[in-house]
Write a protein that holds these residues in place. Structure first.
Motif, PDB file in Angstrom:
ATOM      1  N   ASP A  18       0.824  -1.202   0.000  1.00  0.00           N
ATOM      2  CA  ASP A  18       0.000   0.000   0.000  1.00  0.00           C
ATOM      3  C   ASP A  18       0.859   1.253   0.000  1.00  0.00           C
ATOM      4  O   ASP A  18       0.551   2.223  -0.698  1.00  0.00           O
ATOM      5  CB  ASP A  18      -0.917  -0.011   1.227  1.00  0.00           C
ATOM      6  N   LEU A  19       1.941   1.257   0.768  1.00  0.00           N
ATOM      7  CA  LEU A  19       2.819   2.427   0.813  1.00  0.00           C
ATOM      8  C   LEU A  19       3.393   2.729  -0.568  1.00  0.00           C
ATOM      9  O   LEU A  19       3.450   3.898  -0.978  1.00  0.00           O
ATOM     10  CB  LEU A  19       3.947   2.210   1.824  1.00  0.00           C
ATOM     11  N   TYR A  20       3.830   1.717  -1.286  1.00  0.00           N
ATOM     12  CA  TYR A  20       4.354   1.950  -2.638  1.00  0.00           C
ATOM     13  C   TYR A  20       3.287   2.568  -3.537  1.00  0.00           C
ATOM     14  O   TYR A  20       3.564   3.485  -4.317  1.00  0.00           O
ATOM     15  CB  TYR A  20       4.883   0.648  -3.241  1.00  0.00           C
ATOM     16  N   ALA A  21       2.071   2.059  -3.426  1.00  0.00           N
ATOM     17  CA  ALA A  21       0.997   2.557  -4.288  1.00  0.00           C
ATOM     18  C   ALA A  21       0.668   4.010  -3.986  1.00  0.00           C
ATOM     19  O   ALA A  21       0.552   4.837  -4.908  1.00  0.00           O
ATOM     20  CB  ALA A  21      -0.249   1.687  -4.125  1.00  0.00           C
ATOM     21  N   VAL A  22       0.521   4.358  -2.707  1.00  0.00           N
ATOM     22  CA  VAL A  22       0.141   5.735  -2.375  1.00  0.00           C
ATOM     23  C   VAL A  22       1.300   6.706  -2.589  1.00  0.00           C
ATOM     24  O   VAL A  22       1.077   7.873  -2.927  1.00  0.00           O
ATOM     25  CB  VAL A  22      -0.418   5.853  -0.941  1.00  0.00           C
ATOM     26  N   THR A  23       2.536   6.243  -2.427  1.00  0.00           N
ATOM     27  CA  THR A  23       3.687   7.112  -2.671  1.00  0.00           C
ATOM     28  C   THR A  23       3.774   7.485  -4.146  1.00  0.00           C
ATOM     29  O   THR A  23       3.988   8.656  -4.501  1.00  0.00           O
ATOM     30  CB  THR A  23       4.987   6.431  -2.224  1.00  0.00           C
ATOM     31  N   GLU A  24       3.595   6.509  -5.017  1.00  0.00           N
ATOM     32  CA  GLU A  24       3.625   6.788  -6.451  1.00  0.00           C
ATOM     33  C   GLU A  24       2.501   7.748  -6.828  1.00  0.00           C
ATOM     34  O   GLU A  24       2.693   8.675  -7.631  1.00  0.00           O
ATOM     35  CB  GLU A  24       3.496   5.479  -7.227  1.00  0.00           C
ATOM     36  N   SER A  25       1.336   7.545  -6.242  1.00  0.00           N
ATOM     37  CA  SER A  25       0.210   8.416  -6.551  1.00  0.00           C
ATOM     38  C   SER A  25       0.461   9.835  -6.068  1.00  0.00           C
ATOM     39  O   SER A  25       0.192  10.808  -6.787  1.00  0.00           O
ATOM     40  CB  SER A  25      -1.073   7.861  -5.920  1.00  0.00           C
ATOM     41  N   LYS A  81      12.045   5.189  -2.210  1.00  0.00           N
ATOM     42  CA  LYS A  81      13.049   6.252  -2.110  1.00  0.00           C
ATOM     43  C   LYS A  81      12.427   7.636  -1.962  1.00  0.00           C
ATOM     44  O   LYS A  81      13.095   8.575  -1.542  1.00  0.00           O
ATOM     45  CB  LYS A  81      13.943   6.235  -3.357  1.00  0.00           C
ATOM     46  N   LEU A  82      11.159   7.761  -2.296  1.00  0.00           N
ATOM     47  CA  LEU A  82      10.524   9.076  -2.315  1.00  0.00           C
ATOM     48  C   LEU A  82       9.871   9.464  -0.989  1.00  0.00           C
ATOM     49  O   LEU A  82       9.256  10.517  -0.899  1.00  0.00           O
ATOM     50  CB  LEU A  82       9.471   9.129  -3.424  1.00  0.00           C
ATOM     51  N   VAL A  83       9.987   8.618   0.045  1.00  0.00           N
ATOM     52  CA  VAL A  83       9.410   8.981   1.336  1.00  0.00           C
ATOM     53  C   VAL A  83      10.506   9.364   2.322  1.00  0.00           C
ATOM     54  O   VAL A  83      11.655   8.921   2.217  1.00  0.00           O
ATOM     55  CB  VAL A  83       8.542   7.846   1.930  1.00  0.00           C
ATOM     56  N   ASP A  84      10.127  10.221   3.273  1.00  0.00           N
ATOM     57  CA  ASP A  84      11.008  10.634   4.352  1.00  0.00           C
ATOM     58  C   ASP A  84      10.418  10.200   5.679  1.00  0.00           C
ATOM     59  O   ASP A  84       9.193  10.139   5.840  1.00  0.00           O
ATOM     60  CB  ASP A  84      11.166  12.167   4.371  1.00  0.00           C
ATOM     61  N   ARG A 126      -2.428   8.675   4.499  1.00  0.00           N
ATOM     62  CA  ARG A 126      -1.991   7.290   4.656  1.00  0.00           C
ATOM     63  C   ARG A 126      -0.486   7.220   4.899  1.00  0.00           C
ATOM     64  O   ARG A 126      -0.015   6.486   5.785  1.00  0.00           O
ATOM     65  CB  ARG A 126      -2.362   6.489   3.399  1.00  0.00           C
ATOM     66  N   ILE A 127       0.268   7.975   4.135  1.00  0.00           N
ATOM     67  CA  ILE A 127       1.719   7.990   4.329  1.00  0.00           C
ATOM     68  C   ILE A 127       2.046   8.503   5.728  1.00  0.00           C
ATOM     69  O   ILE A 127       2.928   7.977   6.425  1.00  0.00           O
ATOM     70  CB  ILE A 127       2.399   8.850   3.246  1.00  0.00           C
ATOM     71  N   ASP A 128       1.316   9.518   6.175  1.00  0.00           N
ATOM     72  CA  ASP A 128       1.512  10.083   7.506  1.00  0.00           C
ATOM     73  C   ASP A 128       1.235   9.058   8.607  1.00  0.00           C
ATOM     74  O   ASP A 128       1.938   9.020   9.621  1.00  0.00           O
ATOM     75  CB  ASP A 128       0.604  11.305   7.673  1.00  0.00           C
ATOM     76  N   GLU A 129       0.231   8.207   8.400  1.00  0.00           N
ATOM     77  CA  GLU A 129      -0.090   7.171   9.391  1.00  0.00           C
ATOM     78  C   GLU A 129       1.084   6.227   9.613  1.00  0.00           C
ATOM     79  O   GLU A 129       1.208   5.631  10.683  1.00  0.00           O
ATOM     80  CB  GLU A 129      -1.296   6.349   8.924  1.00  0.00           C
ATOM     81  N   PHE A 130       1.921   6.089   8.615  1.00  0.00           N
ATOM     82  CA  PHE A 130       3.075   5.203   8.729  1.00  0.00           C
ATOM     83  C   PHE A 130       4.295   5.911   9.319  1.00  0.00           C
ATOM     84  O   PHE A 130       5.387   5.335   9.356  1.00  0.00           O
ATOM     85  CB  PHE A 130       3.445   4.649   7.345  1.00  0.00           C
ATOM     86  N   GLY A 131       4.135   7.150   9.772  1.00  0.00           N
ATOM     87  CA  GLY A 131       5.262   7.895  10.333  1.00  0.00           C
ATOM     88  C   GLY A 131       6.192   8.453   9.274  1.00  0.00           C
ATOM     89  O   GLY A 131       7.365   8.711   9.549  1.00  0.00           O
ATOM     90  N   LEU A 132       5.657   8.676   8.075  1.00  0.00           N
ATOM     91  CA  LEU A 132       6.471   9.108   6.942  1.00  0.00           C
ATOM     92  C   LEU A 132       5.844  10.332   6.277  1.00  0.00           C
ATOM     93  O   LEU A 132       4.713  10.709   6.575  1.00  0.00           O
ATOM     94  CB  LEU A 132       6.582   7.971   5.918  1.00  0.00           C
ATOM     95  N   GLN A 133       6.601  10.956   5.390  1.00  0.00           N
ATOM     96  CA  GLN A 133       6.086  12.006   4.526  1.00  0.00           C
ATOM     97  C   GLN A 133       6.423  11.665   3.083  1.00  0.00           C
ATOM     98  O   GLN A 133       7.498  11.155   2.791  1.00  0.00           O
ATOM     99  CB  GLN A 133       6.659  13.375   4.889  1.00  0.00           C
TER     100      GLN A 133
END
Length: 378
Positions: free
Chosen positions: A83-90, A360-363, A147-154
């Motif tokens: 899911d993280l890969y999908a939402v990050t690409e989007s 690679k695109l998340v912090d 969703r990305i934020d829920e994972f502790g990421l940006q």
């Protein structure tokens, strides 16, 4: 009574947690599920997990996130990572092009176009007419970034995304009567996602608007579809406040909902869908009220809806398709076997199973210092 004892042998490990790595939050003490409830839950679980990698990425992610939050078991982290890969690409596609001329207008129309052509889609398109860009800011930008934020990421172009959301007043769309009657639950999600990201606090405004649209005095005139929309919206106040099963909620804050469910449980069981009925029971679990009679009533209904021939709860029309029915069936699992502890995350950057494989695109977020760490360099 359904005899499903053949499905009970492989699920003992689901109570394992990652206590050293991840925060977990105790919920109310609960009685162990009945043997019948456990049999149904385990049969559904085995069926879903036997076919998990045949399901679309979004569905795999939905299942993995919820099972992780129910169990804390790292074995669900990689399904959630999909899911993280999908939402990050989007988010990369949408957020990084916000300053491109005509982009928002174009993508806002595209978001409306994919709603479909059925009666519900037509009602939603009509409601959106005064707010043509609303769905882009909420169901696109807020959905992916929260969703990305829920994972502790940006995610990518986060600052650009936040600036755009802060510059957009969503209140008119969120509090519009036609919008609430078209999709109450989704609007609750948008309200809490905006607050989560710090781009707008619309919670009280939406609650007031919701109760103006659906006062108890109007119940008698609500048809089945509108009654379902009301109940679905009410469950999502609680779900969104829990950050989607990451922590319990304050039962006093949501007494207006829980008391309503108790008073109207007979109509809920008669007129609501299996998905909504399961959510009503889970609402009591999240409020620390697992011993409330409504929980048993909803559990009995869900167990009766289970079809042992296909090892799933089919759609109202009898369709056993797992990709279409995963939402309904994972809710059933949660209702029937609620954990003693809820687990936050998953925080992929802390888990041995996933920390080397982040996009690679998340912090990684560092709330205290405000600094970010490139996740790909962990």
């Amino acid at each position: 009574m359904i005899n499903l004892s053949q499905y009970t042998s492989i699920f003992g490990a689901l109570a394992l947690t990652s206590a050293l790595l991840l925060p977990s939050l105790p919920v109310s003490a609960k009685a162990s599920p009945s043997p019948e409830a456990l049999h149904v839950k385990q049969a559904i679980q085995q069926n879903l997990e036997d076919h998990l990698y045949q399901l679309p990425p979004r569905v795999q992610g939905h299942y993995g996130i919820r099972l992780y939050r129910m169990t804390g078991d790292d074995k669900y982290a990689n399904a959630a990572l999909v899911d993280l890969y999908a939402v990050t690409e989007s988010q990369a596609f949408y957020a990084c092009q916000l300053d491109k001329a005509g982009f928002i207008t174009q993508e806002a129309q595209a978001a409306i176009d994919v709603l479909g052509k059925g009666p519900r889609a037509k009602a939603r398109k009509k409601a959106l007419a005064p707010f043509p860009e609303f769905l882009f800011y909420t169901d696109v930008l807020l959905r992916f970034s929260s969703r990305i934020d829920e994972f502790g990421l940006q995610g990518p172009c986060h600052d650009k995304l936040v600036t755009a959301l802060k510059g957009t007043d969503l209140k008119r769309g969120l509090t519009d009567k036609a919008m609430i009657e078209a999709w109450a639950a989704q609007l609750v999600n948008y309200v809490y996602w905006a607050k989560q990201l710090g781009v707008g606090d619309y919670v009280q405004a939406y609650k007031a608007a919701f109760n103006r649209v659906y006062p108890q005095s109007r119940d008698a005139e609500l048809d089945k579809k509108q009654f379902r929309n009301k109940i679905y919206g009410m469950t999502h106040f609680i779900f969104a406040a829990s950050e989607y099963y990451q922590h319990p909620v304050d039962k006093a804050e949501f007494a207006w909902i829980l008391n309503y469910f108790e008073a109207n449980i007979d109509r809920i069981l008669k007129d609501a869908t299996d998905d909504i009925i399961a959510e009503v029971g889970i609402s009591f679990h999240l409020a620390g009220m697992s011993d409330n009679p409504v929980v048993k009533q909803t559990q009995r209904h869900i167990m009766a809806a289970f079809d042992p021939k296909v090892q799933t709860i089919p759609s109202p029309r009898g369709n056993p398709d797992l990709a279409l029915g995963e939402h309904r069936n994972v809710l059933a699992m949660m209702l029937l076997d609620w954990p003693k502890t809820l687990h936050q995350g998953p925080y992929f950057h802390r888990l041995k199973a996933t920390k080397k494989y982040l996009p690679k695109l998340v912090d990684v977020k560092h709330e205290a210092s405000g600094k970010q760490t490139q996740a790909g360099k962990q």
